[in-house]
Motif scaffolding. Sequence first.
Motif, short mmCIF file in Angstrom:
data_model
loop_
_atom_site.label_atom_id
_atom_site.label_comp_id
_atom_site.label_asym_id
_atom_site.label_seq_id
_atom_site.Cartn_x
_atom_site.Cartn_y
_atom_site.Cartn_z
N HIS A 1 2.85 -3.09 3.54
CA HIS A 1 2.99 -2.39 3.72
C HIS A 1 4.26 -1.69 3.89
O HIS A 1 4.24 -0.32 3.79
CB HIS A 1 2.03 -2.43 5.28
CG HIS A 1 0.61 -2.23 4.84
ND1 HIS A 1 -0.70 -1.65 4.69
CD2 HIS A 1 -0.39 -3.01 5.08
CE1 HIS A 1 -1.70 -2.22 3.91
NE2 HIS A 1 -1.47 -3.80 4.91
N LEU A 2 4.65 -2.40 4.86
CA LEU A 2 6.50 -1.70 4.60
C LEU A 2 6.88 -1.39 3.30
O LEU A 2 7.01 -0.38 3.54
CB LEU A 2 7.39 -2.45 5.80
CG LEU A 2 8.90 -2.42 5.80
CD1 LEU A 2 8.91 -1.07 6.66
CD2 LEU A 2 9.91 -2.99 6.61
N SER A 3 6.58 -2.65 2.62
CA SER A 3 7.17 -2.26 1.41
C SER A 3 6.59 -0.94 0.81
O SER A 3 7.35 -0.10 0.08
CB SER A 3 7.37 -3.00 0.39
OG SER A 3 7.84 -4.46 0.94
N ILE A 4 5.43 -0.38 1.04
CA ILE A 4 5.04 -0.11 0.34
C ILE A 4 5.12 2.10 1.40
O ILE A 4 5.56 2.99 0.27
CB ILE A 4 3.46 0.33 0.53
CG1 ILE A 4 2.50 -0.23 -0.29
CG2 ILE A 4 2.48 1.64 0.29
CD1 ILE A 4 1.16 -0.75 0.04
N ARG A 5 5.50 1.95 2.33
CA ARG A 5 5.89 2.96 2.90
C ARG A 5 7.68 3.21 2.37
O ARG A 5 8.16 4.73 2.65
CB ARG A 5 5.67 2.78 4.48
CG ARG A 5 4.39 2.83 5.28
CD ARG A 5 4.99 2.02 6.56
NE ARG A 5 5.04 3.49 7.16
CZ ARG A 5 5.11 3.44 8.79
NH1 ARG A 5 3.89 2.95 9.17
NH2 ARG A 5 5.24 4.56 9.69
#
Length: 118
Positions: free
Chosen positions: A81-85
């Motif tokens: 999710h962090l990588s998407i953000r």
Amino acid sequence: MNNYKELKVWQKSMDLVELVYKLTSLFPKEEKYGLISQIQRCAVSIPSNIAEGAGRNSNKEFKYFMSIANGSSNELSTQLHLSIRIGYINENEVAEIFKLLTEIQKMNYTLIKKFSNL
């Protein structure tokens, strides 16, 4: 305990690791020792802890290692999710991984519950 290689949750976790390694090859090279390494380690931790728990001598120990695998799956989800953000990947690139991760978490939870009742 059964042979860990026969456990569907272990097999699916191994599939997950393959997908994660393919996905992280898309990340910027400067993340090699940062996010890439962290994502790969927690992905590998899932089938590794399932295998280790299956090799232990008691249901209590198996349940303990399954809970560690569950924690690693939550860690993986958070890092993805962090990588998407931050824009390293998009939701389409990770959709299959999230689907498989959810399935693994459900299987893992079922096994933990089963061994809690023994």
